[in-house]
Design a protein around this motif. Structure first.
Motif, mmCIF file in Angstrom:
data_model
loop_
_atom_site.group_PDB
_atom_site.id
_atom_site.type_symbol
_atom_site.label_atom_id
_atom_site.label_comp_id
_atom_site.label_asym_id
_atom_site.label_seq_id
_atom_site.Cartn_x
_atom_site.Cartn_y
_atom_site.Cartn_z
ATOM 1 N N THR A 125 0.803 -1.132 0.081
ATOM 2 C CA THR A 125 0.054 -0.006 -0.149
ATOM 3 C C THR A 125 0.953 1.123 0.148
ATOM 4 O OG1 THR A 125 -1.721 -1.138 1.205
ATOM 5 C CG2 THR A 125 -1.816 1.056 1.265
ATOM 6 N N ARG A 126 1.750 1.272 0.836
ATOM 7 C CA ARG A 126 2.862 2.493 0.830
ATOM 8 C C ARG A 126 3.541 2.586 -0.561
ATOM 9 N NH1 ARG A 126 8.253 3.341 2.376
ATOM 10 N NH2 ARG A 126 8.709 5.189 3.187
ATOM 11 N N GLY A 127 3.801 1.440 -1.184
ATOM 12 C CA GLY A 127 4.536 1.513 -2.602
ATOM 13 C C GLY A 127 3.562 2.096 -3.488
ATOM 14 N N GLU A 128 2.265 1.706 -3.423
ATOM 15 C CA GLU A 128 1.443 2.292 -4.287
ATOM 16 C C GLU A 128 1.067 3.921 -4.119
ATOM 17 O OE1 GLU A 128 -2.321 0.490 -4.343
ATOM 18 O OE2 GLU A 128 -1.580 -1.634 -4.735
ATOM 19 N N ARG A 140 2.046 6.669 -6.700
ATOM 20 C CA ARG A 140 1.110 7.787 -7.344
ATOM 21 C C ARG A 140 1.532 9.182 -7.153
ATOM 22 N NH1 ARG A 140 -3.885 6.117 -9.043
ATOM 23 N NH2 ARG A 140 -4.038 3.844 -9.498
ATOM 24 N N GLN A 141 2.367 9.595 -6.112
ATOM 25 C CA GLN A 141 2.866 10.722 -5.576
ATOM 26 C C GLN A 141 3.902 11.158 -6.816
ATOM 27 O OE1 GLN A 141 4.002 10.217 -1.900
ATOM 28 N NE2 GLN A 141 2.173 11.065 -0.912
ATOM 29 N N ARG A 182 17.467 10.652 -13.210
ATOM 30 C CA ARG A 182 17.634 10.745 -11.833
ATOM 31 C C ARG A 182 17.233 9.405 -11.450
ATOM 32 N NH1 ARG A 182 18.569 15.346 -8.702
ATOM 33 N NH2 ARG A 182 18.862 17.236 -10.251
ATOM 34 N N GLY A 183 16.726 8.385 -12.251
ATOM 35 C CA GLY A 183 16.259 7.099 -11.649
ATOM 36 C C GLY A 183 14.813 6.785 -11.473
ATOM 37 N N MET A 184 14.124 7.690 -11.980
ATOM 38 C CA MET A 184 12.719 7.567 -11.829
ATOM 39 C C MET A 184 12.128 6.004 -12.001
ATOM 40 S SD MET A 184 9.712 9.426 -11.229
ATOM 41 C CE MET A 184 8.090 9.614 -11.507
ATOM 42 N N GLY A 185 12.503 5.381 -13.003
ATOM 43 C CA GLY A 185 11.913 4.041 -13.287
ATOM 44 C C GLY A 185 12.274 3.047 -12.371
ATOM 45 N N GLU A 186 13.662 3.230 -11.695
ATOM 46 C CA GLU A 186 14.040 2.451 -10.449
ATOM 47 C C GLU A 186 13.309 2.796 -9.190
ATOM 48 O OE1 GLU A 186 16.074 4.009 -12.353
ATOM 49 O OE2 GLU A 186 17.021 2.169 -13.771
ATOM 50 N N ALA A 187 12.657 3.749 -9.031
ATOM 51 C CA ALA A 187 11.882 4.085 -7.886
ATOM 52 C C ALA A 187 10.369 3.733 -7.797
ATOM 53 C CB ALA A 187 11.765 5.682 -7.629
ATOM 54 N N LEU A 188 9.952 3.249 -9.064
ATOM 55 C CA LEU A 188 8.551 2.947 -9.019
ATOM 56 C C LEU A 188 8.464 1.340 -9.020
ATOM 57 C CD1 LEU A 188 7.409 4.751 -12.482
ATOM 58 C CD2 LEU A 188 7.068 5.438 -9.911
ATOM 59 N N SER A 189 7.376 1.107 -8.161
ATOM 60 C CA SER A 189 7.214 -0.385 -7.621
ATOM 61 C C SER A 189 6.075 -1.013 -8.304
ATOM 62 C CB SER A 189 7.204 -0.617 -5.911
ATOM 63 O OG SER A 189 6.123 0.158 -5.501
ATOM 64 N N THR A 190 4.967 -0.473 -8.581
ATOM 65 C CA THR A 190 3.632 -1.071 -9.158
ATOM 66 C C THR A 190 3.849 -1.170 -10.713
ATOM 67 O OG1 THR A 190 2.749 1.091 -8.838
ATOM 68 C CG2 THR A 190 2.673 -0.072 -7.188
ATOM 69 N N PRO A 191 3.162 -2.122 -11.169
ATOM 70 C CA PRO A 191 2.830 -2.394 -12.476
ATOM 71 C C PRO A 191 2.218 -1.269 -13.310
ATOM 72 C CG PRO A 191 2.245 -4.456 -11.534
ATOM 73 C CD PRO A 191 2.340 -3.372 -10.470
ATOM 74 N N PHE A 192 1.273 -0.390 -12.533
ATOM 75 C CA PHE A 192 0.515 0.563 -13.298
ATOM 76 C C PHE A 192 1.234 1.630 -13.238
ATOM 77 C CE2 PHE A 192 -1.587 4.746 -12.658
ATOM 78 C CZ PHE A 192 -2.738 4.506 -13.760
ATOM 79 N N ALA A 193 2.150 1.999 -12.326
ATOM 80 C CA ALA A 193 2.965 3.349 -12.340
ATOM 81 C C ALA A 193 4.159 3.000 -13.405
ATOM 82 C CB ALA A 193 3.661 3.601 -10.970
#
Length: 582
Positions: free
Chosen positions: A447-450, A454-455, A473-484
């Motif tokens: 839930t925290r990852g989602e 989203r933020q 700056r590594g945005m792709g590595e910071a995202l954890s959900t399939p949607f994002a």
């Protein structure tokens, strides 16, 4: 989804004003810097549908969202390619730059050909009506008391009593008989012979919501059976999807939030002629859920107009059930014995019909009264079947109260019986839908990852100029959900494209929701940018920390003391930088 050249989509959007296009279908009211209306995609009474002049629409109720092309596709029941093609033809934009998709191109050509041939057929039939050969049709129109204004507004025409008149007309304009037969205008028999489907008939064009002719209804004027003949299904026409006269009635329906639904072509015409311009009709079949949903996009209350005989009552019962199941309200107008809508209006006038509407029975009460004429057991069985079939909990809850009140049952008892039958059905099907068993549990971490995803994506969506910098700056590595990750991937790979052509429906909805509040101030953007950069830096440092720990373990196993010392020093530097950020 088919791929389109972004320049084509941009050219189409540049020529469309979303407010003006939506106004074709919805009665918009200005509210500050945007426009509001009841949503055309779900049933409601308060305006939750908003249109932003910068090119987006959004409903706070059902969360329908998108851009001007999405609205056009959704309101007309088209896929993206079909909608884009129709808009391109309307606006004069060349689609040659669309990347090839052979199957989609074949469907598009079939649709385009069908639309063109139906337009030509409509013009041909109207010309026939005014010609000497059309006297039989003109005489019939006069005998039915239809005014020239209504005949013109609905585009009535006449098909010559000739086996090949339309075939020759279309052939002269470059359309081969096989193509016209595929479009439903001609018939090809088992021997391969092709001939006109409609001959010696008064023609009633059927329009889609864009005003294009997509099919015909036809009444015989020569005594040939059948009395009424309708178009067969074609690339542009599915019988249970459309309603006769909805194109002409849509504005009044949207304004009054009420529609009159009847059965005959002439009944619809007479209602319009006598001032009931919110009338439309089913097309030779029983009412379908799709037709109800289509009407529900314009209004929340329907009047069903049926004959008062046994067949009319059965049709009214089936239609009322269907409408109530879709969350709409309805009332039933039963005509006096021996009367139809047209005859009643012609002999007694608009006031007599208006009185029938005023005394129309509520649809649910009509259903219960009709079923109640059988036996108590059959009525209770119908109630259980009807209420159990309702999918929307809000509709179900309100209807349970009404049903209990009208049949004299205790509401709580009725609810308990329904719950018991639902549990029994679930048990019989192996517990499906009981909420237990194999459903994945959502952890606090997921839930925290989602929430974090989203933020981060909200900032990227609202400030697309930062996409390249965020990527570095590594945005792709910071995202954890399939949607994002899915949405971010599209933003990175197509940064200069019209993003809406690439997004799924949930992604479009999220995109619009992110932009609902309008642009942030530069000060707010700067603050959020600093917060995002700080978070991405922590993510990068934590990645380096995990990598260093793994590398340190391998170095210790290999006895590489120099590498161990280097990695220990690097680890301390990383921990120090993380402490500084906290």
């Amino acid at each position: 989804m088919a791929k389109f050249d972004s320049g084509v989509i941009a050219a189409i959007k540049s020529r469309l004003d979303i407010v003006e296009l939506v106004r074709r279908y919805v009665d918009l009211k200005r509210a500050g810097g945007r426009w509001m209306a009841p949503c055309p995609f779900h049933q409601e009474t308060k305006p939750s549908f908003t249109v932003h002049p910068d090119g987006y629409f959004y409903c706070f109720g059902c969360r329908a969202s998108g851009d001007v092309i999405d609205f056009y596709c959704q309101i007309n029941g088209l896929d993206f390619r079909e909608g884009l093609t129709q808009l391109a033809e309307e606006l004069g934009v060349e689609l040659a730059t669309v990347k090839p998709d052979p199957e989609a191109d074949a469907r598009r050509r079939a649709r385009s050909d069908s639309i063109k041939m139906h337009s030509l057929a409509g013009e041909f039939f109207r010309a026939n009506l005014d010609a000497p050969s059309g006297k039989i049709a003109r005489d019939y129109i006069v005998s039915r008391g239809l005014s020239p204004e209504v005949v013109s507004a609905f585009g009535l025409g006449y098909s010559l009593d000739d086996w090949h008149a339309l075939e020759k007309h279309l052939r002269a304009r470059g359309f081969a008989p096989d193509r016209a037969a595929a479009a439903g205008l001609l018939v090809k028999n088992e021997r391969g012979n092709v001939y006109d489907r409609f001959r010696g008939r008064l023609m009633f064009p059927i329009h889609n919501l864009s005003g294009q002719v997509i099919a015909f209804g036809a009444r015989t004027l020569t005594g040939n059976d059948p009395k009424y003949l309708n178009s067969s299904e074609s690339p542009i026409y599915v019988k249970g999807d459309h309603l006769y006269g909805l194109f002409q009635a849509r504005r009044t329906i949207a304004h009054k939030k009420t529609a009159l639904l009847t059965e005959g072509y002439t009944d619809v015409l007479s209602l319009h002629q006598y001032g009931f311009t919110n009338a439309c009709g089913v097309l030779g079949t029983a009412l379908t859920p799709h037709q109800v949903r289509r009407l529900g996009g314009f209004c929340s209350d329907l009047y069903l107009v049926f004959d008062g005989d046994g067949a009319g009552r059965k049709a009214a019962l089936r239609s009322s059930e269907m409408i109530l199941e879709q969350g709409l309200k309805c009332r039933v107008v039963l005509l006096p014995d021996g009367e139809d809508v047209d005859s009643l209006l012609q002999t007694q006038g608009a006031d007599a019909f208006a009185q029938l509407m005023e005394s129309a029975e509520d649809g649910l009460k009509f259903c219960l009264r009709t079923v109640g004429r059988t036996s108590t057991r059959e009525m209770v069985d119908w109630v259980h079947k009807f209420l159990s079939g309702l999918k929307n909990p809000e509709w179900k809850s309100s209807l349970i109260s009404e049903v209990a009140l009208n049949i004299g049952l205790n509401e709580q008892d009725l609810r308990k019986r329904l719950q018991a039958s639902t549990r029994e059905a679930a048990a019989a099907s192996g517990g499906a839908g009981s909420g237990g068993g194999n459903q994945p549990r959502r952890t606090a971490q997921s839930t925290r990852g989602e929430k974090l995803d989203r933020q981060l994506m909200r900032f990227a969506v609202r400030n697309p100029r930062f996409v390249r910098e965020l990527e570095s700056r590594g945005m792709g590595e910071a995202l954890s959900t399939p949607f994002a990750n899915g949405l971010w991937g599209k933003m990175v790979t197509q940064p200069d494209a019209d993003i809406f052509a690439l997004l799924t429906e949930p992604e479009k909805r999220y995109w619009v929701e992110c932009n609902l509040d309008g642009p942030d101030s530069e000060e707010q953007v700067d603050k959020e940018w600093c917060d995002v950069c700080e978070h991405l830096s922590r993510v990068q440092l934590n990645c380096q920390k995990r990598f260093t720990i793994d590398a340190l373990r391998r170095a210790q196993m290999n006895g590489d003391h120099a590498e161990v010392q280097r990695l220990l020093q690097l680890q301390q530097e990383i921990l120090g930088r993380l402490d500084e950020q906290h």
